[in-house]
Design an enzyme around this catalytic site. Structure first.
Site: not given
Length: 470
Positions: A360, A212, A130, A269, A220, A358, A339, A51, A132
């Site tokens: 973030r 973390e 990655e 990330h 992580e 990356e 970062r 359904d 977390e």
């Protein structure tokens, strides 16, 4: 694995049930279990009925019949069931037309990989998320007409230094000091190792696990990069595994990006790169060892970031993480090693095969099939239109003076703003019929009505603190 091989595995492992799974529109796994007597080779062609009107954001009740067709290549033995059970992920198909269902997120991701190949730009998009998440010992919440509260606890929480724990040994993690401490401060090392082993048992390659930054059990577990659809599959197995291992230890996992005020939230990330004919396309002699193609890909991500945030940061709580001061990538800039930028170019290795970007700003509340696809489509739009990402920002963006900072574009400040941006800017997602207008409009309407409006209309405990005595 072929259908014949799946049936042989069922016989060899004395499997009793086959658990068919698919992800709903908003990222939660759904499943139904069938006795093995229901399965033969024809099942992999004909599918089984269910359904579709009972799944959020899917079919109307007057058009509810759908087919679920198992993908034999995804077969895995469930490590958590007492009765031997085989898991298979599935595609959703219209029973009349036999066409893949346009609102099936996994189908959207498959269409994106096909579109990528059709462009001739690349044949593979690799993603390395990655995730977390927090591991709590207790959680309670309520939201009624006369009451609204939440409460969670962790043996690691800094607020528990004075609690009578018969005895309290005092090894609590201070706010923002949770990154990489050894036991006994890191009380979750063995539990993370058990989670990692469960992932490896499911065929997911683990690269590392660690505590973390935040207090109260933020952790992580990193997994190896994989092609887009495979990695989205992996992330669904990932959430399933870590939640069930935690439950075995009477703990609970949440991927909610900002459950705790005053400390870091949880991100997702996303490392990503494009390859063609076995060769990496992001390596070159431009900034930070990137190719021109990679810079254009970054340009596309930055240009469309506010729109794709509706998929990469898809809940109201996402925007309590995306605020200055908690390592959250609010500013839309790119940089090597930095970062504080929303897009970072890792510099760990000079190998062309390691060259990647990356992104973030995503968080783990997202539906990975839609989030990965939205980022890929934005990056491809950047390549196809040669979108210049501008100059890199090799400064700590958190320390810029207000005038300089005002010239850098920002992520949306709310889910409502992200949905407005998606409504205005989604042509790039429609290429190759990857997303459809129906998918976009359904997503926006559901989120506005069921999440944005629901949160906005409910009195908040902080409003009582601020205004009760007005």
């Amino acid at each position: 694995m072929t259908p014949k091989e799946v049936l042989k595995l069922i016989e060899e492992q004395n499997i009793k049930f086959v658990d068919l799974r698919f992800v709903d529109f908003f990222g939660l796994w759904q499943h139904c279990s069938y006795p093995v007597s229901m399965f033969d080779e024809d099942t992999f062609e004909d599918g089984l009925g269910f359904d579709g009107s009972s799944i959020r954001g899917w079919q109307a009740i007057n058009n509810s019949d759908m087919l679920i067709i198992p993908d034999p290549t995804t077969a895995k033995i469930d490590p958590f069931t007492q009765v031997p059970t085989l898991i298979m992920l599935c595609k959703i198909v219209d029973p009349i037309t036999k066409e893949p269902y346009s609102r099936d997120p996994r189908n959207i991701a498959i269409k994106a990989t096909n579109y990528l190949k059709g462009t001739g730009i690349a044949d593979t998009a690799f993603f390395g998320p990655e995730p977390e998440f927090f591991i709590f010992d207790d959680v309670r919440y309520a939201c009624t007409p006369n009451e609204s509260f939440y409460s969670f606890d962790s043996i690691e929480g800094i607020w528990n230094t004075g609690r009578d724990e018969a005895p309290n040994l005092g090894y609590k993690i201070r706010h923002k000091e949770g990154y990489f401490p050894v036991p006994p401060h890191d009380s979750l090392m063995d539990l993370r190792a058990e989670m990692a082993l469960a992932l490896m048992k499911l065929g997911i390659e683990v690269e590392a696990h660690h505590h973390e930054v935040a207090s109260a059990g933020q952790v992580e577990i990193d997994i190896k990069f994989a092609p887009l659809v495979d990695q989205a599959d992996n992330l669904m197995f990932y959430k399933y595994a870590v939640k069930n291992v935690a439950k075995l230890h009477n703990k609970v996992v949440t991927f909610m990006p900002k459950p705790m005020f005053g400390d870091n939230g949880s991100g997702l990330h996303c490392h990503q790169s494009l390859w063609k004919d076995g060769k990496p396309l992001f390596a070159g002699d431009e900034y930070a060892g990137l190719s021109e193609l990679a810079l254009y890909y970054i340009g596309g991500i930055i240009k469309h970031a506010k729109a794709i945030a509706a998929f990469t940061n898809p809940i109201t709580n996402s925007y309590k993480r995306l605020v200055p001061g908690y390592e959250a990538p609010v500013n839309l800039a790119y940089s090597s090693r930095n970062r504080s930028a929303s897009i970072r170019i890792p510099m760990y290795s000079a190998s062309p095969k390691s060259k990647r970007i990356e992104v973030r700003f995503p968080d783990p509340s997202c539906n990975p099939y839609l989030a990965f696809t939205a980022m890929l489509m934005a990056g491809l739009d950047g390549i196809e239109n040669k979108i210049d990402p501008g100059e890199p920002m090799d400064k700590n963006l958190y320390d810029l003076d207000p005038i300089e900072l005002s010239n850098i574009p920002k992520m949306p400040g709310s889910l409502e703003e992200a949905l407005d941006s998606l409504e205005k800017d989604h042509e790039f997602l429609l290429k190759g019929d990857v997303f459809t207008e129906d998918v976009i409009s359904t997503w926006i309407a559901y989120k506005r009505q069921n999440e944005v409006a629901a949160v906005n209309m409910k009195p908040h405990p902080m409003e009582f603190m601020l205004y009760f005595d007005c």
